[in-house]
Design a protein around this motif. Structure first.
Motif, mmCIF file in Angstrom:
data_model
loop_
_atom_site.group_PDB
_atom_site.id
_atom_site.type_symbol
_atom_site.label_atom_id
_atom_site.label_comp_id
_atom_site.label_asym_id
_atom_site.label_seq_id
_atom_site.Cartn_x
_atom_site.Cartn_y
_atom_site.Cartn_z
ATOM 1 N N MET A 1 -3.313 -2.915 -24.763
ATOM 2 C CA MET A 1 -4.787 -2.607 -25.064
ATOM 3 C C MET A 1 -5.394 -3.362 -25.857
ATOM 4 S SD MET A 1 -4.863 1.772 -24.767
ATOM 5 C CE MET A 1 -6.242 1.659 -25.400
ATOM 6 N N ASN A 2 -6.640 -3.734 -25.351
ATOM 7 C CA ASN A 2 -7.674 -4.422 -26.398
ATOM 8 C C ASN A 2 -8.845 -3.393 -26.807
ATOM 9 O OD1 ASN A 2 -9.898 -4.324 -24.270
ATOM 10 N ND2 ASN A 2 -8.767 -6.220 -23.273
ATOM 11 N N GLU A 3 -9.738 -4.022 -27.697
ATOM 12 C CA GLU A 3 -10.870 -3.154 -28.223
ATOM 13 C C GLU A 3 -11.844 -2.645 -26.973
ATOM 14 O OE1 GLU A 3 -14.468 -3.831 -31.198
ATOM 15 O OE2 GLU A 3 -12.850 -5.272 -31.069
ATOM 16 N N ASN A 4 -11.996 -3.556 -25.823
ATOM 17 C CA ASN A 4 -12.707 -2.871 -24.919
ATOM 18 C C ASN A 4 -12.062 -1.557 -24.157
ATOM 19 O OD1 ASN A 4 -14.808 -4.602 -25.130
ATOM 20 N ND2 ASN A 4 -13.944 -6.195 -23.887
ATOM 21 N N ASP A 5 -10.754 -1.493 -23.937
ATOM 22 C CA ASP A 5 -10.021 -0.532 -23.373
ATOM 23 C C ASP A 5 -9.967 0.759 -24.086
ATOM 24 O OD1 ASP A 5 -9.325 -2.669 -21.360
ATOM 25 O OD2 ASP A 5 -7.239 -2.525 -22.232
ATOM 26 N N LEU A 6 -9.955 0.373 -25.575
ATOM 27 C CA LEU A 6 -9.720 1.591 -26.410
ATOM 28 C C LEU A 6 -11.172 2.367 -26.523
ATOM 29 C CD1 LEU A 6 -8.281 3.203 -28.537
ATOM 30 C CD2 LEU A 6 -9.246 1.570 -30.354
ATOM 31 N N ARG A 7 -12.216 1.377 -26.336
ATOM 32 C CA ARG A 7 -13.794 1.898 -26.268
ATOM 33 C C ARG A 7 -13.958 2.756 -25.206
ATOM 34 N NH1 ARG A 7 -17.477 3.472 -28.913
ATOM 35 N NH2 ARG A 7 -16.922 1.848 -30.854
ATOM 36 N N VAL A 8 -13.263 2.604 -24.045
ATOM 37 C CA VAL A 8 -13.419 3.492 -22.670
ATOM 38 C C VAL A 8 -12.928 4.713 -23.122
ATOM 39 C CG1 VAL A 8 -12.337 3.665 -20.594
ATOM 40 C CG2 VAL A 8 -13.124 1.503 -21.398
ATOM 41 N N PHE A 9 -11.892 5.014 -23.947
ATOM 42 C CA PHE A 9 -11.418 6.108 -24.306
ATOM 43 C C PHE A 9 -12.364 6.971 -25.254
ATOM 44 C CE2 PHE A 9 -7.882 4.289 -22.344
ATOM 45 C CZ PHE A 9 -7.342 5.394 -21.651
ATOM 46 N N ILE A 10 -12.764 6.177 -26.243
ATOM 47 C CA ILE A 10 -13.836 6.589 -27.274
ATOM 48 C C ILE A 10 -15.039 7.326 -26.610
ATOM 49 C CG2 ILE A 10 -15.215 6.028 -29.291
ATOM 50 C CD1 ILE A 10 -13.035 3.898 -30.021
ATOM 51 N N ASP A 11 -15.578 6.419 -25.879
ATOM 52 C CA ASP A 11 -16.892 6.836 -25.035
ATOM 53 C C ASP A 11 -16.255 8.044 -24.247
ATOM 54 O OD1 ASP A 11 -18.044 4.801 -26.000
ATOM 55 O OD2 ASP A 11 -18.122 3.673 -24.466
ATOM 56 N N ALA A 12 -15.210 8.151 -23.385
ATOM 57 C CA ALA A 12 -14.978 9.249 -22.849
ATOM 58 C C ALA A 12 -14.628 10.592 -23.442
ATOM 59 C CB ALA A 12 -13.554 9.097 -21.878
ATOM 60 N N VAL A 13 -14.071 10.340 -24.604
ATOM 61 C CA VAL A 13 -14.295 11.724 -25.269
ATOM 62 C C VAL A 13 -15.502 12.033 -25.924
ATOM 63 C CG1 VAL A 13 -13.601 10.863 -27.559
ATOM 64 C CG2 VAL A 13 -12.761 13.169 -27.148
ATOM 65 N N SER A 14 -16.311 11.091 -26.421
ATOM 66 C CA SER A 14 -17.866 11.603 -26.712
ATOM 67 C C SER A 14 -18.574 12.092 -25.717
ATOM 68 C CB SER A 14 -18.449 10.215 -27.200
ATOM 69 O OG SER A 14 -17.665 9.692 -28.415
#
Length: 148
Positions: A1-14
């Motif tokens: 996983m890279n930073e963009n992939d992680l951002r997807v999950f951060i955005d999804a929970v927000s």
């Protein structure tokens, strides 16, 4: 996983908390969890990932957060059964939102729910796992993502 992939999950929970409650969850700094075990709360929704990427997505939370959400959903009955349904729905929604980013080869399972506070949650050993701490209305929870 890279930073963009992680951002997807951060955005999804927000996005989940904003859409469901009108009050965004406060995502704290995600961190790499190098151990195979992650601490869990009393309710955990688990989504298996298969296809081109393999792994798991967990949403783990104490009952207080689920009770608060059920109250906002105008559900007066706060049984363990409803809390299990809700934690599974949250995990499914977060993984489903991520699927929009990763595409149709990012296949998600139906939610599996664990009730009771297991000593630890197991994440795949052959991939980097990240913990995304979330605070909503003073309730701490976490999204754990372990994807190859």
């Amino acid at each position: 996983m890279n930073e963009n992939d992680l951002r997807v999950f951060i955005d999804a929970v927000s996005h989940y908390f904003s859409q469901m409650t009108g009050r965004p969850g406060k995502v704290q700094t995600p961190y790499l969890h190098e151990d195979a075990d992650v601490l869990a709360h009393e309710f955990t929704g688990i989504i298996g990932i298969s296809g081109r990427k393999k792994g798991v997505v967990y949403f783990t939370t104490p009952p207080g957060l689920l009770s608060h959400l059920l109250l906002l959903l105008e559900e007066s009955d706060k049984t363990d059964s409803l809390m299990c349904d809700l934690v599974g729905e949250i995990a499914n929604t977060i993984a489903g939102n991520a699927r929009q980013y990763f595409g149709p080869d990012f296949m998600i399972s139906v939610p599996v729910v664990v009730q009771g506070q297991p000593e630890r949650i197991r994440v795949p050993e052959n991939c980097r796992s990240f913990v995304i701490p979330v605070n909503w209305q003073n309730h701490e929870s976490a999204v754990i993502v372990g994807i190859q």
